[in-house]
Design an enzyme around this catalytic site. Sequence first.
Site, mmCIF file in Angstrom:
data_model
loop_
_atom_site.group_PDB
_atom_site.id
_atom_site.type_symbol
_atom_site.label_atom_id
_atom_site.label_comp_id
_atom_site.label_asym_id
_atom_site.label_seq_id
_atom_site.Cartn_x
_atom_site.Cartn_y
_atom_site.Cartn_z
ATOM 1 N N TYR A 1 -0.742 26.907 6.974
ATOM 2 C CA TYR A 1 -0.326 28.258 6.374
ATOM 3 C C TYR A 1 -1.243 28.412 5.056
ATOM 4 O O TYR A 1 -1.322 27.557 4.472
ATOM 5 C CB TYR A 1 0.996 27.873 6.092
ATOM 6 C CG TYR A 1 1.767 29.126 5.431
ATOM 7 C CD1 TYR A 1 1.992 30.533 6.015
ATOM 8 C CD2 TYR A 1 2.092 29.175 4.109
ATOM 9 C CE1 TYR A 1 2.532 31.489 5.407
ATOM 10 C CE2 TYR A 1 2.857 30.194 3.060
ATOM 11 C CZ TYR A 1 2.959 31.552 4.056
ATOM 12 O OH TYR A 1 3.402 32.418 3.373
ATOM 13 N N ASP B 1 -7.738 24.680 0.666
ATOM 14 C CA ASP B 1 -6.568 25.356 0.303
ATOM 15 C C ASP B 1 -5.569 24.134 -0.325
ATOM 16 O O ASP B 1 -4.829 23.539 0.465
ATOM 17 C CB ASP B 1 -5.709 25.928 1.445
ATOM 18 C CG ASP B 1 -4.537 26.586 0.854
ATOM 19 O OD1 ASP B 1 -4.154 26.673 -0.205
ATOM 20 O OD2 ASP B 1 -3.872 27.314 1.788
ATOM 21 N N LYS C 1 1.429 26.634 -6.899
ATOM 22 C CA LYS C 1 2.567 25.600 -6.977
ATOM 23 C C LYS C 1 2.366 24.782 -8.252
ATOM 24 O O LYS C 1 2.670 25.288 -9.451
ATOM 25 C CB LYS C 1 2.793 24.811 -5.622
ATOM 26 C CG LYS C 1 3.137 25.730 -4.536
ATOM 27 C CD LYS C 1 3.393 25.081 -3.327
ATOM 28 C CE LYS C 1 3.618 26.106 -2.495
ATOM 29 N NZ LYS C 1 3.035 26.220 -1.001
HETATM 30 C C1 LIG Z 1 2.842 27.752 -0.605
HETATM 31 C C2 LIG Z 1 1.349 27.631 0.185
HETATM 32 C C3 LIG Z 1 0.672 28.954 -0.047
HETATM 33 C C4 LIG Z 1 1.174 30.387 -0.413
HETATM 34 O O1 LIG Z 1 1.552 30.132 -1.858
HETATM 35 P P1 LIG Z 1 2.457 31.146 -2.467
HETATM 36 O O2 LIG Z 1 2.716 30.885 -3.934
HETATM 37 O O3 LIG Z 1 3.781 31.028 -1.521
HETATM 38 O O4 LIG Z 1 1.997 32.544 -1.871
HETATM 39 C C5 LIG Z 1 -0.797 28.887 0.213
HETATM 40 N N1 LIG Z 1 -1.498 27.970 0.929
HETATM 41 C C6 LIG Z 1 -0.413 26.705 1.273
HETATM 42 C C7 LIG Z 1 -1.384 25.341 1.680
HETATM 43 C C8 LIG Z 1 0.781 26.697 0.694
HETATM 44 O O5 LIG Z 1 1.409 25.538 0.801
#
Ligand SMILES: *Cc1c(COP(=O)(O)O)cnc(C)c1O
Length: 444
Positions: free
Chosen positions: A147, A248, A276
């Site tokens: 994701y 990511d 995060k």
């Molecule tokens: C949480 C997450 C996202 C998206 O971040 P948001 O701040 O919720 O838009 C993208 N990539 C990874 C790996 C994530 O865990």
Amino acid sequence: MTVPSSTAQSEALFARAKAVTPGGVNSPVRAFKSVGGVPRFIAEAHGAYLTDVDGQRYVDYLGSWGPMILGHDHPAVRAAIADTLTRGTSFGAPSPLEVELAELVTQITGAGKVRFVNSGTEATMSALRLSRGFTGRDYILKFRGNYHGHADGLLVEAGSGLMTNAEGQLGAAAPSSAGVPEAYAHLTLVAEYNDPEALDALMAGRGHEIAAVIFEPVVGNSGVLIPTPEFLAALHRVKDHGAVLIADEVMTGFRLSLSGATGLLGLRPDLSTWGKIIGGGLPVGAYGGRAEIMDYVSPQGPVYQAGTLSGNPLAMAAGLATLQQLQADPEIYTRLENYTTALAQGLKAAAQAAGVPLTVNHIGSMLTAFFHPGPEIRNYTQAAPSNTKIFAAWFQALLAQGIYWAPSQFESVFISNAHSDAELNATLGAAHIAFKNVSGGVNQ
Ligand SMILES: *Cc1c(COP(=O)(O)O)cnc(C)c1O
């Protein structure tokens, strides 16, 4: 033991919320759809604990889905926000904390340059546009069950029958959301995680068309999946085809080590994305990496990307205070890992005692307990047959005992520095009872 507790206030709020917000929540997994029951509305959070609007207290394993590595309401983070607040909340002009956080992030991660945005979604979306602008290519490659936020081109995974076949040929990838045009989905290729041969074959055939390969360096969003060294080596080979390699690290950044999964696993990505933890609980995302690529971003270069609230002083202050705490206390990562390892061992022992098949994947302070006999779960396809019904019953049994686990089988839980032996013992005691409660359902 099970604590009799009311959910009346949460139920009332949920009813009001559903009347004015789709599904009653501002992000889907909060609605408890895969585990059932009433989502708890949280009144406050301190350290390792959440307190809901009915006054029930929980050991928190969500950590706001990752940011709260120091625990909730950390005094240094609160003080930094409070101090910044006295000088205004948004300027629309550059301000000092943006420079300070960018300097710290580049120093910690080795990125040449970094750009701040407001969410992880924005970070990955921008990194992909940048990769397309830099390479002049249109296609991107992602991995099944990874994701990367909710941008159109990333809400794509191959359904069954659409996966990479042995020859590395792809079927058309299918959007995993309504509203994503086929034309976008068409530009996103999908491969299986932890399958180096498939990745090599795909790059041999299509590599010259691919702008970027984006991946979770440790997957959290299908439950925790750990990459094999062979897969990581294949990922690095995509650079030989001129594709931009994007790690990511929105979830893993500053969590698996101070320098994220990149530091822990010895990755050499061209670009990384963060979110995060980098915002310390306020809305921040970032992308960064090799300066010659980052210099393609406007106003330096031709790839447009902007944000009214980007680099917001309160968010920068929270992120800066969080990273400074992590940098000042390198032992934190050992403590987090020790807790998580003990949690994994305790869960496995309790499951075994109750006769419940369980496979626990964990690394650093991330853990998923799959209700699946294993012995190994390395990709989304292997994780998918986990027993989500038994998981839901186990989740509810924990919740009733004051343990707030992630409300989905296919998510990671997050340990914070505020979790101590008291929380560990409470969790394992509750888990022991929860496994016994659900053991009757296992063979049905
Ligand atoms: C949480 C997450 C996202 C998206 O971040 P948001 O701040 O919720 O838009 C993208 N990539 C990874 C790996 C994530 O865990």
